[in-house]
Design a protein around this motif. Structure first.
Motif, short mmCIF file in Angstrom:
data_model
loop_
_atom_site.label_atom_id
_atom_site.label_comp_id
_atom_site.label_asym_id
_atom_site.label_seq_id
_atom_site.Cartn_x
_atom_site.Cartn_y
_atom_site.Cartn_z
N VAL A 47 0.69 -1.30 -0.22
CA VAL A 47 -0.06 -0.07 0.01
C VAL A 47 0.87 1.33 0.04
O VAL A 47 0.37 2.20 -0.60
CB VAL A 47 -0.95 0.10 1.30
CG1 VAL A 47 -0.35 -0.03 2.48
CG2 VAL A 47 -2.08 1.15 1.16
N PHE A 48 2.12 1.29 0.67
CA PHE A 48 2.86 2.50 0.62
C PHE A 48 4.35 2.25 0.02
O PHE A 48 5.38 2.85 0.10
CB PHE A 48 3.29 2.52 2.15
CG PHE A 48 2.20 3.35 2.90
CD1 PHE A 48 1.30 4.14 2.38
CD2 PHE A 48 1.71 2.53 4.07
CE1 PHE A 48 0.39 4.90 3.22
CE2 PHE A 48 0.85 3.12 4.89
CZ PHE A 48 0.00 4.25 4.33
N SER A 49 4.24 1.26 -0.89
CA SER A 49 5.33 0.75 -1.55
C SER A 49 5.09 0.24 -3.04
O SER A 49 4.04 0.48 -3.44
CB SER A 49 6.49 0.01 -0.80
OG SER A 49 7.64 -0.34 -1.49
N THR A 50 5.98 -0.59 -3.56
CA THR A 50 5.78 -1.23 -4.79
C THR A 50 5.95 -2.52 -4.66
O THR A 50 7.03 -2.99 -4.22
CB THR A 50 6.70 -0.63 -5.75
OG1 THR A 50 8.22 -0.88 -5.47
CG2 THR A 50 6.67 0.80 -6.06
N GLY A 51 4.85 -3.28 -5.24
CA GLY A 51 4.97 -4.76 -5.28
C GLY A 51 6.08 -5.28 -6.13
O GLY A 51 6.69 -6.49 -5.64
N VAL A 52 6.52 -4.64 -7.28
CA VAL A 52 7.61 -5.30 -7.92
C VAL A 52 8.96 -5.28 -7.18
O VAL A 52 9.83 -6.13 -7.12
CB VAL A 52 7.52 -4.37 -9.22
CG1 VAL A 52 8.94 -4.78 -10.00
CG2 VAL A 52 6.33 -4.63 -10.08
N HIS A 53 8.95 -4.07 -6.53
CA HIS A 53 10.22 -3.75 -5.69
C HIS A 53 10.44 -5.02 -4.61
O HIS A 53 11.35 -5.65 -4.41
CB HIS A 53 10.46 -2.44 -5.11
CG HIS A 53 11.42 -2.53 -3.97
ND1 HIS A 53 12.73 -2.42 -4.27
CD2 HIS A 53 11.34 -2.29 -2.56
CE1 HIS A 53 13.51 -2.13 -2.87
NE2 HIS A 53 12.61 -2.43 -2.25
N LEU A 54 9.27 -5.30 -3.97
CA LEU A 54 9.23 -6.16 -2.77
C LEU A 54 9.72 -7.43 -3.52
O LEU A 54 10.45 -8.36 -2.87
CB LEU A 54 7.88 -6.17 -2.11
CG LEU A 54 7.77 -4.94 -1.41
CD1 LEU A 54 6.31 -5.09 -0.74
CD2 LEU A 54 8.69 -4.56 -0.24
N ALA A 55 8.93 -7.98 -4.45
CA ALA A 55 9.18 -9.21 -5.28
C ALA A 55 10.52 -9.36 -5.83
O ALA A 55 11.20 -10.25 -5.56
CB ALA A 55 8.31 -9.24 -6.40
N CYS A 56 11.36 -8.35 -6.45
CA CYS A 56 12.67 -8.48 -6.89
C CYS A 56 13.71 -8.62 -5.66
O CYS A 56 14.49 -9.29 -5.79
CB CYS A 56 12.94 -7.12 -7.81
SG CYS A 56 12.05 -7.14 -9.23
#
Length: 219
Positions: free
Chosen positions: A118-127
């Motif tokens: 919600v406050f970040s990017t899912g792509v960044h977290l997944a990578c």
């Protein structure tokens, strides 16, 4: 893991007031993400609890259209908008695990533990999770560690990378729908031109949530 949420998303044409930046509009009980995409379109995604009787998932197109066209900050911009295709529906978005790996299985990203971006990017977290998993795999293939040790290292690295962010998101979801919570009381004070220190702290919180570990270093 609670709350279990569903996402309803579609591409819209003729949305006004968009910039190059994505937006997150947090409301009591739901939030709406909007972002520009190529071709002059706008991606709009509504995230709601799975048991929300006011937003039936049986009619996702109606739910998404109604919310964006009645939201106080989005209604005027979506007044003439039209969905380019039926919305995609994804959920339930709530996955948690006791460990992020076992012999023969090395999950990463949402498969290891869903953390609502919600406050970040899912792509960044997944990578980032994928890089940590790759490190564990390389430890095993190189012979530096056996499988059990590599999995322990991966589990520890995963928790170091995500635990504080996960706790923050959990705290947010436990309070953002409650009108009596500190979150909304602080927002009321800000809207009412409350103390400058409180306004600055709240803005700093929202501005920094895309980088939770650094934000919490001083807390």
């Amino acid at each position: 893991k609670q709350p279990r949420r569903w996402a309803i998303g579609a591409y819209f044409g003729d949305v006004t007031g968009m910039t190059r930046l994505g937006e997150m509009h947090v409301r009591r009980g739901h939030y709406i993400g909007v972002a520009p995409v190529p071709g002059g379109l706008t991606n709009a995604c509504l995230v709601v609890p799975h048991d929300s009787g006011d937003l039936p998932l049986a009619r996702p197109a109606e739910a998404l259209d109604r919310v964006v066209k009645s939201d106080p900050e989005l209604a005027a911009r979506f007044a003439n908008a039209r969905a380019m295709a039926p919305p995609a529906v994804l959920g339930p978005m709530a996955v948690d695990t006791d460990a992020v790996g076992e012999p023969g299985l090395l999950p990463a990203g949402d498969a290891a533990c869903f953390i609502d971006p919600v406050f970040s990017t899912g792509v960044h977290l997944a990578c980032l999770a994928g890089l940590l998993a790759a490190d564990a795999l390389e430890e095993t293939l190189s012979g530096r560690h056996d499988v059990a040790t590599a999995l322990e290292d991966y589990d520890a690295a995963y928790r170091r990378a995500f635990e504080r962010y996960r706790r923050f998101v959990t705290f947010f979801y436990n309070h953002h729908a409650d009108p009596d919570s500190y979150f909304w009381q602080a927002r009321k004070l800000i809207d009412a031109d409350g103390p400058l220190e409180l306004r600055e702290a709240f803005v700093r919180l929202i501005a920094g949530t895309g980088d939770i570990p650094n934000l919490l270093d001083d807390v």
